[in-house]
Design a protein around this motif. Structure first.
Motif, PDB file in Angstrom:
ATOM      1  N   PRO A 195       0.791  -1.236   0.000  1.00 20.52           N
ATOM      2  CA  PRO A 195       0.000   0.000   0.000  1.00 20.52           C
ATOM      3  C   PRO A 195       0.822   1.284   0.000  1.00 20.52           C
ATOM      4  O   PRO A 195       0.450   2.263  -0.656  1.00 20.52           O
ATOM      5  CB  PRO A 195      -0.835  -0.082   1.276  1.00 20.52           C
ATOM      6  CG  PRO A 195      -0.428  -1.296   1.988  1.00 20.52           C
ATOM      7  CD  PRO A 195       0.511  -2.088   1.162  1.00 20.52           C
ATOM      8  N   THR A 196       1.956   1.275   0.708  1.00 18.11           N
ATOM      9  CA  THR A 196       2.782   2.489   0.752  1.00 18.11           C
ATOM     10  C   THR A 196       3.368   2.749  -0.629  1.00 18.11           C
ATOM     11  O   THR A 196       3.345   3.875  -1.143  1.00 18.11           O
ATOM     12  CB  THR A 196       3.907   2.334   1.794  1.00 18.11           C
ATOM     13  OG1 THR A 196       3.343   1.808   2.991  1.00 18.11           O
ATOM     14  CG2 THR A 196       4.585   3.651   2.089  1.00 18.11           C
ATOM     15  N   ASP A 197       3.872   1.676  -1.228  1.00 17.08           N
ATOM     16  CA  ASP A 197       4.444   1.773  -2.568  1.00 17.08           C
ATOM     17  C   ASP A 197       3.371   2.240  -3.562  1.00 17.08           C
ATOM     18  O   ASP A 197       3.621   3.140  -4.380  1.00 17.08           O
ATOM     19  CB  ASP A 197       4.950   0.376  -2.957  1.00 17.08           C
ATOM     20  CG  ASP A 197       5.581   0.331  -4.325  1.00 17.08           C
ATOM     21  OD1 ASP A 197       6.677   0.900  -4.468  1.00 17.08           O
ATOM     22  OD2 ASP A 197       4.995  -0.270  -5.237  1.00 17.08           O
ATOM     23  N   ALA A 198       2.171   1.662  -3.452  1.00 16.26           N
ATOM     24  CA  ALA A 198       1.100   1.992  -4.416  1.00 16.26           C
ATOM     25  C   ALA A 198       0.696   3.463  -4.312  1.00 16.26           C
ATOM     26  O   ALA A 198       0.618   4.163  -5.331  1.00 16.26           O
ATOM     27  CB  ALA A 198      -0.102   1.087  -4.179  1.00 16.26           C
ATOM     28  N   THR A 243       1.680  -9.054   9.716  1.00 20.21           N
ATOM     29  CA  THR A 243       1.919  -7.607   9.675  1.00 20.21           C
ATOM     30  C   THR A 243       3.028  -7.319   8.663  1.00 20.21           C
ATOM     31  O   THR A 243       3.786  -8.211   8.298  1.00 20.21           O
ATOM     32  CB  THR A 243       2.358  -7.037  11.043  1.00 20.21           C
ATOM     33  OG1 THR A 243       3.739  -7.384  11.255  1.00 20.21           O
ATOM     34  CG2 THR A 243       1.515  -7.543  12.189  1.00 20.21           C
ATOM     35  N   ALA A 244       3.128  -6.057   8.280  1.00 21.60           N
ATOM     36  CA  ALA A 244       4.198  -5.653   7.348  1.00 21.60           C
ATOM     37  C   ALA A 244       5.491  -5.356   8.110  1.00 21.60           C
ATOM     38  O   ALA A 244       6.345  -4.620   7.625  1.00 21.60           O
ATOM     39  CB  ALA A 244       3.744  -4.461   6.538  1.00 21.60           C
ATOM     40  N   GLY A 245       5.625  -5.902   9.311  1.00 16.74           N
ATOM     41  CA  GLY A 245       6.837  -5.709  10.118  1.00 16.74           C
ATOM     42  C   GLY A 245       6.518  -4.968  11.410  1.00 16.74           C
ATOM     43  O   GLY A 245       5.512  -4.258  11.488  1.00 16.74           O
ATOM     44  N   GLY A 299       6.739  -6.512   4.355  1.00 13.15           N
ATOM     45  CA  GLY A 299       5.788  -5.613   3.704  1.00 13.15           C
ATOM     46  C   GLY A 299       4.465  -6.346   3.589  1.00 13.15           C
ATOM     47  O   GLY A 299       4.367  -7.542   3.919  1.00 13.15           O
ATOM     48  N   THR A 300       3.466  -5.603   3.124  1.00 10.78           N
ATOM     49  CA  THR A 300       2.138  -6.187   2.997  1.00 10.78           C
ATOM     50  C   THR A 300       2.103  -7.332   1.983  1.00 10.78           C
ATOM     51  O   THR A 300       1.416  -8.328   2.206  1.00 10.78           O
ATOM     52  CB  THR A 300       1.174  -5.070   2.549  1.00 10.78           C
ATOM     53  OG1 THR A 300       0.951  -4.252   3.675  1.00 10.78           O
ATOM     54  CG2 THR A 300      -0.123  -5.609   2.046  1.00 10.78           C
ATOM     55  N   GLY A 301       2.841  -7.177   0.866  1.00 12.89           N
ATOM     56  CA  GLY A 301       2.799  -8.179  -0.205  1.00 12.89           C
ATOM     57  C   GLY A 301       3.048  -9.590   0.306  1.00 12.89           C
ATOM     58  O   GLY A 301       2.179 -10.467   0.171  1.00 12.89           O
ATOM     59  N   GLY A 351       7.197   8.871   4.631  1.00 11.81           N
ATOM     60  CA  GLY A 351       7.021   8.457   6.025  1.00 11.81           C
ATOM     61  C   GLY A 351       5.560   8.144   6.305  1.00 11.81           C
ATOM     62  O   GLY A 351       4.677   8.523   5.539  1.00 11.81           O
ATOM     63  N   HIS A 352       5.303   7.444   7.395  1.00 13.65           N
ATOM     64  CA  HIS A 352       3.918   7.152   7.766  1.00 13.65           C
ATOM     65  C   HIS A 352       3.788   6.965   9.272  1.00 13.65           C
ATOM     66  O   HIS A 352       4.748   7.159  10.032  1.00 13.65           O
ATOM     67  CB  HIS A 352       3.346   6.022   6.927  1.00 13.65           C
ATOM     68  CG  HIS A 352       3.693   4.611   7.357  1.00 13.65           C
ATOM     69  ND1 HIS A 352       4.712   4.285   8.207  1.00 13.65           N
ATOM     70  CD2 HIS A 352       3.096   3.445   7.032  1.00 13.65           C
ATOM     71  CE1 HIS A 352       4.734   2.972   8.388  1.00 13.65           C
ATOM     72  NE2 HIS A 352       3.754   2.446   7.681  1.00 13.65           N
ATOM     73  N   THR A 353       2.566   6.609   9.668  1.00 13.67           N
ATOM     74  CA  THR A 353       2.216   6.393  11.067  1.00 13.67           C
ATOM     75  C   THR A 353       3.330   5.719  11.867  1.00 13.67           C
ATOM     76  O   THR A 353       3.667   6.168  12.966  1.00 13.67           O
ATOM     77  CB  THR A 353       0.968   5.465  11.120  1.00 13.67           C
ATOM     78  OG1 THR A 353       0.086   5.812  10.056  1.00 13.67           O
ATOM     79  CG2 THR A 353       0.282   5.536  12.449  1.00 13.67           C
ATOM     80  N   SER A 381       5.058  -1.351  11.546  1.00 15.66           N
ATOM     81  CA  SER A 381       4.318  -0.985  10.331  1.00 15.66           C
ATOM     82  C   SER A 381       2.907  -0.600  10.766  1.00 15.66           C
ATOM     83  O   SER A 381       2.476  -0.901  11.880  1.00 15.66           O
ATOM     84  CB  SER A 381       4.260  -2.169   9.369  1.00 15.66           C
ATOM     85  OG  SER A 381       3.575  -3.242   9.986  1.00 15.66           O
ATOM     86  N   SER A 382       2.180   0.042   9.872  1.00 16.59           N
ATOM     87  CA  SER A 382       0.863   0.487  10.308  1.00 16.59           C
ATOM     88  C   SER A 382      -0.081  -0.694  10.452  1.00 16.59           C
ATOM     89  O   SER A 382      -0.993  -0.675  11.278  1.00 16.59           O
ATOM     90  CB  SER A 382       0.313   1.568   9.391  1.00 16.59           C
ATOM     91  OG  SER A 382      -0.269   0.996   8.300  1.00 16.59           O
ATOM     92  N   SER A 383       0.142  -1.771   9.680  1.00 19.40           N
ATOM     93  CA  SER A 383      -0.697  -2.958   9.860  1.00 19.40           C
ATOM     94  C   SER A 383      -0.446  -3.572  11.244  1.00 19.40           C
ATOM     95  O   SER A 383      -1.370  -4.092  11.882  1.00 19.40           O
ATOM     96  CB  SER A 383      -0.436  -3.976   8.751  1.00 19.40           C
ATOM     97  OG  SER A 383       0.943  -4.120   8.522  1.00 19.40           O
ATOM     98  N   HIS A 384       0.779  -3.491  11.727  1.00 19.53           N
ATOM     99  CA  HIS A 384       1.089  -3.984  13.072  1.00 19.53           C
ATOM    100  C   HIS A 384       0.444  -3.083  14.132  1.00 19.53           C
ATOM    101  O   HIS A 384      -0.220  -3.543  15.056  1.00 19.53           O
ATOM    102  CB  HIS A 384       2.615  -4.042  13.256  1.00 19.53           C
ATOM    103  CG  HIS A 384       3.038  -4.394  14.644  1.00 19.53           C
ATOM    104  ND1 HIS A 384       4.072  -3.770  15.283  1.00 19.53           N
ATOM    105  CD2 HIS A 384       2.558  -5.306  15.543  1.00 19.53           C
ATOM    106  CE1 HIS A 384       4.215  -4.283  16.497  1.00 19.53           C
ATOM    107  NE2 HIS A 384       3.310  -5.215  16.676  1.00 19.53           N
TER     108      HIS A 384
HETATM  109  C1  MLT Z   1       2.237  -0.848   6.611  1.00 21.31           C
HETATM  110  O1  MLT Z   1       1.496  -1.688   7.101  1.00 21.31           O
HETATM  111  O2  MLT Z   1       2.902  -0.071   7.291  1.00 21.31           O
HETATM  112  C2  MLT Z   1       2.348  -0.813   5.112  1.00 21.31           C
HETATM  113  O3  MLT Z   1       1.174  -1.272   4.590  1.00 21.31           O
HETATM  114  C3  MLT Z   1       3.441  -1.658   4.628  1.00 21.31           C
HETATM  115  C4  MLT Z   1       3.546  -1.751   3.143  1.00 21.31           C
HETATM  116  O4  MLT Z   1       3.321  -0.761   2.448  1.00 21.31           O
HETATM  117  O5  MLT Z   1       3.882  -2.838   2.641  1.00 21.31           O
END
Ligand code: MLT
Length: 334
Positions: A50-53, A165-167, A194-196, A100-102, A170-173
């Motif tokens: 999702p971040t890449d997209a 989780t994506a690590g 990552g999400t993939g 950057g993100h959450t 990560s925001s999914s975590h």
């Molecule tokens: C996230 O969960 O932080 C992102 O979705 C990771 C991702 O872009 O693969």
């Protein structure tokens, strides 16, 4: 004039001329209008997530406005903190920027014992992307047909359900930790790069569930490979028909989303920050661009909420929020 002098004088004069010309050109080169060569945006997760997209989507529009190429470089690892540390040390000339993100810009300092950058000191905020709500996903044909069934199972058997989780960080975590602590259940988290890769294992049945951003989840649910049990937004979404929000029944008040922004290394000139942020504001005025994002469930924010100052204040408030969530949930720093 002796013949020797006659020979070297023109050569010496032409060398001096070139030197003077080069010196005269120095300020012009130093003041080349920005941008005058390709800009790199470092995405700290694997390609296809999702971040890449969303970064590629935004980069394409911003580069059109700027009339300049933006290259995406994927630097995954450690919940996005490897890419963040790389950009924190980059030359602050506006040609290396961070998506950057959450997680990387707000939660990371509370999740990692040793972080090789300081989100507040090493970066200047440039502009904020649209926000992306999240979806609770299981594989198609899963025994869990609703979020209630999944949470009930997690309540009965603490730690038995595996969440991809994506690590760490990560925001999914983060969203899944937030979900677990709000619902007072325990999941076992399985971190991926990552999400993939996490999504592939979810489809293959190696993990039970994950929370992920709508933009990448949508094609998978539409294609029947994954099932969306619940959304984390306030309002329902047409593109996820019949999918309720967690806040409607299971967890009143529970909302989660991923936010992103462009950050530049500290020391980046103000005119660079202004040029980039103005280009993004221009891109936002393009209804075709914003319409395509909305069709993926992405929440496009108005121009007054996306500039450098707004992103600075928002990043600071999110750091306060995630420090509390992480401490309340008792997540030990790694
Ligand atoms: C996230 O969960 O932080 C992102 O979705 C990771 C991702 O872009 O693969």
């Amino acid at each position: 004039m002796n013949p020797f002098n006659a020979f070297i004088w023109p050569a010496w004069r032409s060398a001096l001329g070139s030197l003077l010309l080069a010196t005269a050109m120095q300020p012009a080169l130093a003041e080349d209008p920005y941008p005058s060569r390709p800009i790199t945006w470092v995405v700290p997760f694997a390609a296809g997530g999702p971040t890449d997209a969303i970064a590629r989507n935004v980069a394409q529009r911003v580069s059109t406005v700027l009339g300049n190429t933006i290259v995406i470089e994927n630097v995954p690892g450690a919940g996005g903190t490897v890419g963040a540390a790389k950009v924190a040390r980059a030359r602050p000339d506006g040609y290396t920027l961070f998506v950057g993100h959450t997680g990387t810009m707000a939660a990371a300092p509370y999740l990692f014992k040793t972080l090789k950058y300081d989100p507040a000191k090493d970066f200047v905020p440039v502009f904020r992307f649209p926000d992306t709500p999240m979806v609770l996903l299981v594989k198609n044909g899963s025994r869990f047909k609703t979020a209630t069934e999944l949470l009930d199972e997690a309540r009965k058997n603490p730690g038995k359900l595996t969440f991809g989780t994506a690590g760490v960080g990560s925001s999914s975590h983060l969203a899944a930790e937030h979900l677990a602590s709000t619902a007072k259940v325990k999941f076992t988290f399985i971190p991926y790069k990552g999400t993939g890769p996490a999504m592939s294992d979810l489809m293959g049945g190696q993990i039970d569930a994950m929370l992920d951003q709508t933009n990448v989840s949508l094609p998978q649910t539409q294609g029947g490979r994954l099932t969306a049990l619940a959304l984390t937004s306030r309002a329902r979404m047409d593109m996820f028909p019949n999918v309720p929000n967690l806040t409607e029944r299971e967890l009143p008040g529970f909302l989660a989303f991923t936010w992103y922004g462009i950050y530049a290394p500290t020391g980046t000139p103000q005119n660079v920050v202004d040029t980039l942020s103005k280009a993004y504001t221009k891109a936002l005025a393009d209804a075709e661009f914003t319409g395509a994002l909305r069709k993926q469930g992405i929440d496009v924010l108005p121009a007054e909420r996306v500039g450098p100052e707004a992103l600075k204040a928002f990043t600071a408030s999110e750091a306060v929020k995630w420090e509390k969530v992480i401490k309340d949930a008792g997540i030990p720093p790694q």
